[in-house]
Design a protein around this motif. Sequence first.
Motif, short mmCIF file in Angstrom:
data_model
loop_
_atom_site.label_atom_id
_atom_site.label_comp_id
_atom_site.label_asym_id
_atom_site.label_seq_id
_atom_site.Cartn_x
_atom_site.Cartn_y
_atom_site.Cartn_z
N ALA A 182 0.83 -1.21 0.00
CA ALA A 182 0.00 0.00 0.00
C ALA A 182 0.86 1.25 0.00
O ALA A 182 0.63 2.19 -0.77
N MET A 183 1.86 1.26 0.85
CA MET A 183 2.71 2.44 1.00
C MET A 183 3.70 2.60 -0.15
O MET A 183 4.42 3.60 -0.20
N SER A 184 3.72 1.66 -1.07
CA SER A 184 4.55 1.78 -2.27
C SER A 184 3.78 2.43 -3.42
O SER A 184 4.31 2.61 -4.51
N ALA A 185 2.52 2.77 -3.18
CA ALA A 185 1.69 3.39 -4.21
C ALA A 185 2.20 4.80 -4.52
O ALA A 185 2.78 5.47 -3.67
N PRO A 186 1.94 5.25 -5.74
CA PRO A 186 2.28 6.64 -6.07
C PRO A 186 1.32 7.59 -5.35
O PRO A 186 0.20 7.21 -5.01
N SER A 187 1.79 8.81 -5.13
CA SER A 187 0.92 9.83 -4.53
C SER A 187 1.33 11.20 -5.07
O SER A 187 2.49 11.42 -5.40
N ALA A 188 0.37 12.09 -5.13
CA ALA A 188 0.62 13.44 -5.67
C ALA A 188 1.69 14.14 -4.83
O ALA A 188 1.56 14.25 -3.61
N GLY A 189 2.74 14.58 -5.50
CA GLY A 189 3.82 15.26 -4.79
C GLY A 189 4.56 14.36 -3.82
O GLY A 189 5.28 14.84 -2.96
N ASN A 190 4.36 13.05 -3.94
CA ASN A 190 4.95 12.07 -3.03
C ASN A 190 4.64 12.37 -1.56
O ASN A 190 5.43 12.10 -0.68
N GLU A 191 3.46 12.91 -1.32
CA GLU A 191 3.08 13.28 0.05
C GLU A 191 2.62 12.09 0.89
O GLU A 191 2.64 12.16 2.10
N GLN A 192 2.15 11.02 0.24
CA GLN A 192 1.72 9.83 0.97
C GLN A 192 0.76 10.19 2.12
O GLN A 192 1.04 9.93 3.28
N PRO A 193 -0.41 10.75 1.78
CA PRO A 193 -1.32 11.26 2.81
C PRO A 193 -2.19 10.19 3.46
O PRO A 193 -3.34 10.44 3.80
N TRP A 194 -1.65 9.01 3.63
CA TRP A 194 -2.47 7.91 4.11
C TRP A 194 -2.14 7.47 5.52
O TRP A 194 -1.06 7.68 6.04
N HIS A 195 -3.12 6.85 6.11
CA HIS A 195 -3.00 6.12 7.38
C HIS A 195 -3.78 4.83 7.17
O HIS A 195 -4.72 4.78 6.36
N PHE A 196 -3.43 3.80 7.91
CA PHE A 196 -4.10 2.50 7.79
C PHE A 196 -4.47 2.02 9.18
O PHE A 196 -3.68 2.13 10.11
N ILE A 197 -5.67 1.52 9.31
CA ILE A 197 -6.12 0.94 10.58
C ILE A 197 -6.33 -0.55 10.32
O ILE A 197 -7.12 -0.94 9.45
N VAL A 198 -5.60 -1.37 11.06
CA VAL A 198 -5.75 -2.83 10.96
C VAL A 198 -6.69 -3.26 12.07
O VAL A 198 -6.43 -3.02 13.24
N ILE A 199 -7.80 -3.88 11.67
CA ILE A 199 -8.80 -4.31 12.64
C ILE A 199 -8.79 -5.83 12.72
O ILE A 199 -9.04 -6.51 11.72
N LYS A 200 -8.50 -6.34 13.92
CA LYS A 200 -8.58 -7.78 14.17
C LYS A 200 -9.58 -8.10 15.28
O LYS A 200 -9.94 -9.25 15.47
N ASP A 201 -10.00 -7.08 15.99
CA ASP A 201 -10.94 -7.24 17.09
C ASP A 201 -12.30 -7.67 16.53
O ASP A 201 -12.95 -6.93 15.79
N ARG A 202 -12.73 -8.87 16.87
CA ARG A 202 -13.96 -9.43 16.33
C ARG A 202 -15.18 -8.56 16.64
O ARG A 202 -16.07 -8.39 15.81
N CYS A 251 -7.20 5.27 5.00
CA CYS A 251 -7.67 6.61 5.32
C CYS A 251 -6.76 7.66 4.70
O CYS A 251 -5.55 7.46 4.57
N GLY A 252 -7.36 8.80 4.36
CA GLY A 252 -6.60 9.94 3.87
C GLY A 252 -6.56 11.03 4.92
O GLY A 252 -7.58 11.33 5.54
N ASP A 253 -5.38 11.61 5.12
CA ASP A 253 -5.19 12.68 6.10
C ASP A 253 -5.05 13.99 5.34
O ASP A 253 -4.04 14.23 4.67
N GLU A 254 -6.07 14.84 5.44
CA GLU A 254 -6.07 16.10 4.69
C GLU A 254 -4.92 17.02 5.10
O GLU A 254 -4.50 17.86 4.31
N THR A 255 -4.40 16.86 6.29
CA THR A 255 -3.28 17.71 6.72
C THR A 255 -1.96 17.27 6.09
O THR A 255 -0.98 18.00 6.17
N LEU A 256 -1.94 16.10 5.48
CA LEU A 256 -0.71 15.60 4.86
C LEU A 256 -0.66 15.80 3.36
O LEU A 256 0.33 15.48 2.72
N GLU A 257 -1.74 16.32 2.79
CA GLU A 257 -1.74 16.44 1.34
C GLU A 257 -1.14 17.77 0.88
O GLU A 257 -1.38 18.82 1.45
N LYS A 258 -0.33 17.65 -0.15
CA LYS A 258 0.33 18.81 -0.76
C LYS A 258 -0.60 19.46 -1.78
O LYS A 258 -0.62 20.68 -1.94
#
Length: 166
Positions: free
Chosen positions: A30-50, A76-83
């Motif tokens: 996921a984090m190897s994906a391209p992003s505008a301006g290489n800003e990588q404005p993402w976060h990931f939540i891993v849910i295992k809790d049933r 998730c996208g973090d608007e504060t991280l986008e260029k």
Amino acid sequence: MDAILSRRSVRKYTDQPVSDELVKELLEAAMSAPSAGNEQPWHFIVIKDRQLLDEIPKFHPYAGMVKQSPVAIVVCGDETLEKYKGFWVQDCSAATQNILVAAQAKGIGAVWVGLYPEKGRVKALRDLLGIPEQVIPLALIPVGYPAEQLPPANRFNPERIHNNRW
């Protein structure tokens, strides 16, 4: 190409757990994906809790498969991280697609369950998981070992190709 052409949306899973190492590999993809301006404005939540997984279909009408999946990843996208304003959707969509293709390559089933731009789904998931206001959940990806093998779907359509002009 094999993983791309054979990838299918998997909605039925066995009860075999998915290892933390495999989830890490999916997140690396996921984090190897391209992003505008290489800003990588993402976060990931891993849910295992049933209990958390079982809550999601109560507010998302197309997320019933989460009740079978041992893990789900929220992109998730973090608007504060986008260029470049608004490009977080494309950036996080590319990350989502990378997860789906990597899962296929690893023999794991996954499906893209949309959250954004449906305000009710976004709010319900934000409330359930404590997601901050500036972070927008784009997609939910249930992940697990497939309970069925689906044949590749040939979606190539030459009628949708336009050369030089429409």
